[in-house]
Design an enzyme around this catalytic site. Sequence first.
Site, PDB file in Angstrom:
ATOM      1  N   ARG A 183       0.831  -1.204   0.000  1.00 13.27           N
ATOM      2  CA  ARG A 183       0.000   0.000   0.000  1.00 13.27           C
ATOM      3  C   ARG A 183       0.871   1.262   0.000  1.00 13.27           C
ATOM      4  NH1 ARG A 183      -3.859   2.664   4.367  1.00 13.27           N
ATOM      5  NH2 ARG A 183      -5.276   3.754   2.951  1.00 13.27           N
TER       6      ARG A 183
ATOM      7  N   HIS B  39       0.603   4.269  -2.705  1.00 14.36           N
ATOM      8  CA  HIS B  39       0.384   5.677  -2.343  1.00 14.36           C
ATOM      9  C   HIS B  39       1.547   6.541  -2.811  1.00 14.36           C
ATOM     10  CE1 HIS B  39      -3.091   5.842   0.731  1.00 14.36           C
ATOM     11  NE2 HIS B  39      -3.259   4.793  -0.027  1.00 14.36           N
ATOM     12  N   ASP B  40       2.759   6.027  -2.659  1.00 14.05           N
ATOM     13  CA  ASP B  40       3.920   6.788  -3.117  1.00 14.05           C
ATOM     14  C   ASP B  40       3.779   7.111  -4.606  1.00 14.05           C
ATOM     15  OD1 ASP B  40       6.401   8.019  -3.191  1.00 14.05           O
ATOM     16  OD2 ASP B  40       7.482   6.144  -3.541  1.00 14.05           O
TER      17      ASP B  40
ATOM     18  N   VAL C 100       1.065   9.632  -6.066  1.00 10.73           N
ATOM     19  CA  VAL C 100       1.185  11.039  -5.703  1.00 10.73           C
ATOM     20  C   VAL C 100       2.585  11.518  -6.091  1.00 10.73           C
ATOM     21  CG1 VAL C 100       0.871  12.725  -3.862  1.00 10.73           C
ATOM     22  CG2 VAL C 100      -0.318  10.534  -3.744  1.00 10.73           C
TER      23      VAL C 100
ATOM     24  N   GLY D 100       4.495  10.650  -8.417  1.00 10.54           N
ATOM     25  CA  GLY D 100       5.403   9.592  -8.851  1.00 10.54           C
ATOM     26  C   GLY D 100       6.076   8.860  -7.703  1.00 10.54           C
TER      27      GLY D 100
ATOM     28  N   ASP E 154       8.593   8.537  -5.635  1.00  7.24           N
ATOM     29  CA  ASP E 154       9.732   9.365  -5.219  1.00  7.24           C
ATOM     30  C   ASP E 154       9.894   9.362  -3.697  1.00  7.24           C
ATOM     31  OD1 ASP E 154       7.501  10.751  -4.439  1.00  7.24           O
ATOM     32  OD2 ASP E 154       8.189  12.700  -5.155  1.00  7.24           O
TER      33      ASP E 154
ATOM     34  N   SER F 258       7.860  10.159  -1.535  1.00  7.30           N
ATOM     35  CA  SER F 258       7.183  11.291  -0.880  1.00  7.30           C
ATOM     36  C   SER F 258       6.298  10.816   0.272  1.00  7.30           C
ATOM     37  CB  SER F 258       6.354  12.085  -1.896  1.00  7.30           C
ATOM     38  OG  SER F 258       5.537  11.222  -2.655  1.00  7.30           O
TER      39      SER F 258
ATOM     40  N   ASN G 199      -4.394   6.088   7.564  1.00  6.64           N
ATOM     41  CA  ASN G 199      -4.062   4.901   8.365  1.00  6.64           C
ATOM     42  C   ASN G 199      -2.901   4.096   7.770  1.00  6.64           C
ATOM     43  OD1 ASN G 199      -6.219   5.116  10.375  1.00  6.64           O
ATOM     44  ND2 ASN G 199      -7.619   4.595   8.711  1.00  6.64           N
TER      45      ASN G 199
ATOM     46  N   PRO H 130      -7.437   7.454  -4.684  1.00  5.57           N
ATOM     47  CA  PRO H 130      -8.861   7.127  -4.657  1.00  5.57           C
ATOM     48  C   PRO H 130      -9.361   7.007  -3.215  1.00  5.57           C
ATOM     49  CG  PRO H 130      -7.575   5.157  -5.117  1.00  5.57           C
ATOM     50  CD  PRO H 130      -6.588   6.295  -5.038  1.00  5.57           C
TER      51      PRO H 130
ATOM     52  N   HIS I 109      -6.332  -5.987  -1.985  1.00  5.58           N
ATOM     53  CA  HIS I 109      -7.228  -5.995  -0.827  1.00  5.58           C
ATOM     54  C   HIS I 109      -7.570  -7.418  -0.382  1.00  5.58           C
ATOM     55  CE1 HIS I 109      -8.623  -1.556  -1.440  1.00  5.58           C
ATOM     56  NE2 HIS I 109      -7.353  -1.675  -1.117  1.00  5.58           N
TER      57      HIS I 109
ATOM     58  N   SER J 147      -6.857 -14.581   5.173  1.00  4.49           N
ATOM     59  CA  SER J 147      -6.476 -13.212   5.544  1.00  4.49           C
ATOM     60  C   SER J 147      -5.079 -12.773   5.114  1.00  4.49           C
ATOM     61  CB  SER J 147      -6.645 -13.030   7.046  1.00  4.49           C
ATOM     62  OG  SER J 147      -5.877 -13.997   7.725  1.00  4.49           O
TER      63      SER J 147
ATOM     64  N   ASP K 172      -4.084 -13.741  -2.649  1.00  3.07           N
ATOM     65  CA  ASP K 172      -4.649 -14.687  -3.608  1.00  3.07           C
ATOM     66  C   ASP K 172      -5.898 -14.085  -4.256  1.00  3.07           C
ATOM     67  OD1 ASP K 172      -6.564 -14.705  -1.621  1.00  3.07           O
ATOM     68  OD2 ASP K 172      -6.070 -16.707  -0.886  1.00  3.07           O
TER      69      ASP K 172
HETATM   70  C1  HEM Z   1      -9.050   1.109  -6.029  1.00  5.70           C
HETATM   71  C2  HEM Z   1      -8.924   2.101  -5.182  1.00  5.70           C
HETATM   72  C3  HEM Z   1      -8.434   1.898  -3.776  1.00  5.70           C
HETATM   73  C4  HEM Z   1      -9.012   2.401  -2.667  1.00  5.70           C
HETATM   74  C5  HEM Z   1     -10.239   3.286  -2.611  1.00  5.70           C
HETATM   75  C6  HEM Z   1      -8.261   1.921  -1.538  1.00  5.70           C
HETATM   76  C7  HEM Z   1      -8.523   2.230  -0.224  1.00  5.70           C
HETATM   77  C8  HEM Z   1      -7.988   1.570   0.859  1.00  5.70           C
HETATM   78  C9  HEM Z   1      -8.392   1.754   2.218  1.00  5.70           C
HETATM   79  C10 HEM Z   1      -9.427   2.766   2.703  1.00  5.70           C
HETATM   80  C11 HEM Z   1      -7.701   0.879   2.976  1.00  5.70           C
HETATM   81  C12 HEM Z   1      -7.829   0.674   4.475  1.00  5.70           C
HETATM   82  C13 HEM Z   1      -6.933   1.601   5.251  1.00  5.70           C
HETATM   83  C14 HEM Z   1      -7.270   1.536   6.731  1.00  5.70           C
HETATM   84  O1  HEM Z   1      -8.377   1.985   7.075  1.00  5.70           O
HETATM   85  O2  HEM Z   1      -6.460   1.020   7.522  1.00  5.70           O
HETATM   86  C15 HEM Z   1      -6.837   0.141   2.094  1.00  5.70           C
HETATM   87  C16 HEM Z   1      -5.980  -0.850   2.505  1.00  5.70           C
HETATM   88  C17 HEM Z   1      -5.062  -1.439   1.661  1.00  5.70           C
HETATM   89  N1  HEM Z   1      -4.889  -1.173   0.325  1.00  5.70           N
HETATM   90 FE1  HEM Z   1      -6.078  -0.058  -0.830  1.00  5.70          FE
HETATM   91  N2  HEM Z   1      -7.241   1.147  -1.986  1.00  5.70           N
HETATM   92  C18 HEM Z   1      -7.299   1.113  -3.353  1.00  5.70           C
HETATM   93  C19 HEM Z   1      -6.404   0.476  -4.184  1.00  5.70           C
HETATM   94  C20 HEM Z   1      -5.281  -0.191  -3.757  1.00  5.70           C
HETATM   95  C21 HEM Z   1      -4.191  -0.598  -4.589  1.00  5.70           C
HETATM   96  C22 HEM Z   1      -4.084  -0.304  -6.077  1.00  5.70           C
HETATM   97  C23 HEM Z   1      -3.296  -1.250  -3.786  1.00  5.70           C
HETATM   98  C24 HEM Z   1      -1.980  -1.856  -4.148  1.00  5.70           C
HETATM   99  C25 HEM Z   1      -1.688  -2.383  -5.303  1.00  5.70           C
HETATM  100  C26 HEM Z   1      -3.861  -1.268  -2.457  1.00  5.70           C
HETATM  101  C27 HEM Z   1      -3.316  -1.911  -1.382  1.00  5.70           C
HETATM  102  C28 HEM Z   1      -3.852  -1.927  -0.129  1.00  5.70           C
HETATM  103  C29 HEM Z   1      -3.341  -2.768   0.941  1.00  5.70           C
HETATM  104  C30 HEM Z   1      -2.242  -3.796   0.850  1.00  5.70           C
HETATM  105  C31 HEM Z   1      -4.109  -2.455   2.076  1.00  5.70           C
HETATM  106  C32 HEM Z   1      -3.931  -3.024   3.483  1.00  5.70           C
HETATM  107  C33 HEM Z   1      -2.924  -2.129   4.198  1.00  5.70           C
HETATM  108  C34 HEM Z   1      -2.531  -2.588   5.594  1.00  5.70           C
HETATM  109  O3  HEM Z   1      -2.842  -3.708   5.977  1.00  5.70           O
HETATM  110  O4  HEM Z   1      -1.903  -1.771   6.297  1.00  5.70           O
HETATM  111  N3  HEM Z   1      -5.045  -0.584  -2.471  1.00  5.70           N
HETATM  112  N4  HEM Z   1      -7.023   0.592   0.811  1.00  5.70           N
END
Ligand code: HEM
Length: 325
Positions: A63, A67-68, A71, A73, A75, A77, A96, A164, A194, A245, A249
């Site tokens: 994640r 995010h890096d 925003v 690129g 980098d 940030s 978070n 997003p 996710h 969890s 997969d």
């Molecule tokens: C499609 C739009 C996306 C939205 C709206 C979104 C939003 C979120 C949100 C709200 C969380 C929960 C954060 C929290 O409350 O702790 C989350 C977790 C996560 N997201 Fe996304 N996400 C998106 C796409 C992605 C992408 C593209 C990736 C990576 C390729 C990603 C990887 C993750 C991972 C691995 C977690 C779990 C993080 C952790 O366990 O600390 N997400 N995402």
Amino acid sequence: MSRDFLPIVYSCLVFAILSPFSAESALTVGFYSTTCPSAETTVRSAITTALNGENGPAASLIRLHFHDCFVRGCDASVLLNASPTNPSPENNPVFNMRGLDLVDAAKTAVEAICPGVVSCADILAFAARDAFNLLVPGGSLYDVPAGRRDGNVSSFLEAVANLPAPTLNLTQLETTFAAKGFSLKELITLSGAHSIGQAHCSSFQSRLYPYDSTQIDPTFAQMLQGKCPQNATVNGVVTQDFVTSDSLDVQYYSNILNNKVLLFSDWALRTDPIAVTTIVSYSTDNLLNILWRPDFIKAMQKLGQLDVLTGTQGQIRSTCGAVNP
Ligand code: HEM
Ligand SMILES: *[C@@H]1O[C@H](CO)[C@@H](O)[C@H](O)[C@H]1NC(C)=O
Ligand SMILES: *[C@@H]1O[C@H](CO)[C@@H](O)[C@H](O)[C@H]1NC(C)=O
Ligand SMILES: *[C@@H]1O[C@H](CO)[C@@H](O)[C@H](O)[C@H]1NC(C)=O
């Protein structure tokens, strides 16, 4: 233009089209092979050591890399802490984010062997790959082209503008991803992340009171209500994929089809028939790993090349949380 130049122009065009990485990407696999040959293995062992046998939190690295890159690129940030000159960086508590300690552990280990050589942006890209390797069934190490440099700008407002939100509908998600050059298919592919990690109640609480039984399975909704009570004083933490969890997969895609995903944005993927076709086909890929997994790797490699700084641009930070003085 003279006729004689045309073949040259055409062959350049053909090269540009066939070249595996887009023209603006100057990243290369094995970038540190002469300047810091064990950079990648050092990152991997530092992350493994820091995880201390509990791989679940490695999700945070994937994640952070996302995010890096979305925003300004890739980098690094997202790694910059608030400072007197920059009180509101990209990494705001509303997102978070976690796992910065893992990145710091990797950076410390790499600085100990090759000081000032390996960028934080590259360390994060390697670390995301290593997280994938730890969490994907059977493990799999994909190539990470490197040579990124670290930026010195980090802005919460830019994060809000480029990332997003979990409340977005499919049209809005498509727009956010298209702005970075990603298709609907790639949006669905990357959302497979996710399948691991966690979300805080604040990220989906608005779906629970009341819940819409056409969007959330009622048994699932009641379970989530138990974990995220109304008016709670603590922001609870919930596993994203209740079935498998800590396994990266394709269970996530079945969860979407079963209305058992946490975020509105996850559910929204099933609101378009073309998207549903992709989701259904990915959901069947749990044995052969020939559909989702190679697509995910390709999309991660593409993500990792977004708007990178290279050459003499930017800097190599000495600690990932602050720009060099
Ligand atoms: C499609 C739009 C996306 C939205 C709206 C979104 C939003 C979120 C949100 C709200 C969380 C929960 C954060 C929290 O409350 O702790 C989350 C977790 C996560 N997201 Fe996304 N996400 C998106 C796409 C992605 C992408 C593209 C990736 C990576 C390729 C990603 C990887 C993750 C991972 C691995 C977690 C779990 C993080 C952790 O366990 O600390 N997400 N995402
Ligand atoms: C998505 O949200 C936008 C903004 O609220 C709205 O204009 C649009 O109609 C919505 N699209 C769908 C498919 O719900
Ligand atoms: C939560 O707070 C709202 C108003 O702040 C109140 O109307 C509601 O009854 C409360 N719910 C519970 C379960 O305490
Ligand atoms: C940020 O980096 C750019 C070039 O990479 C440089 O021109 C600028 O002075 C730097 N700003 C700060 C505050 O370090």
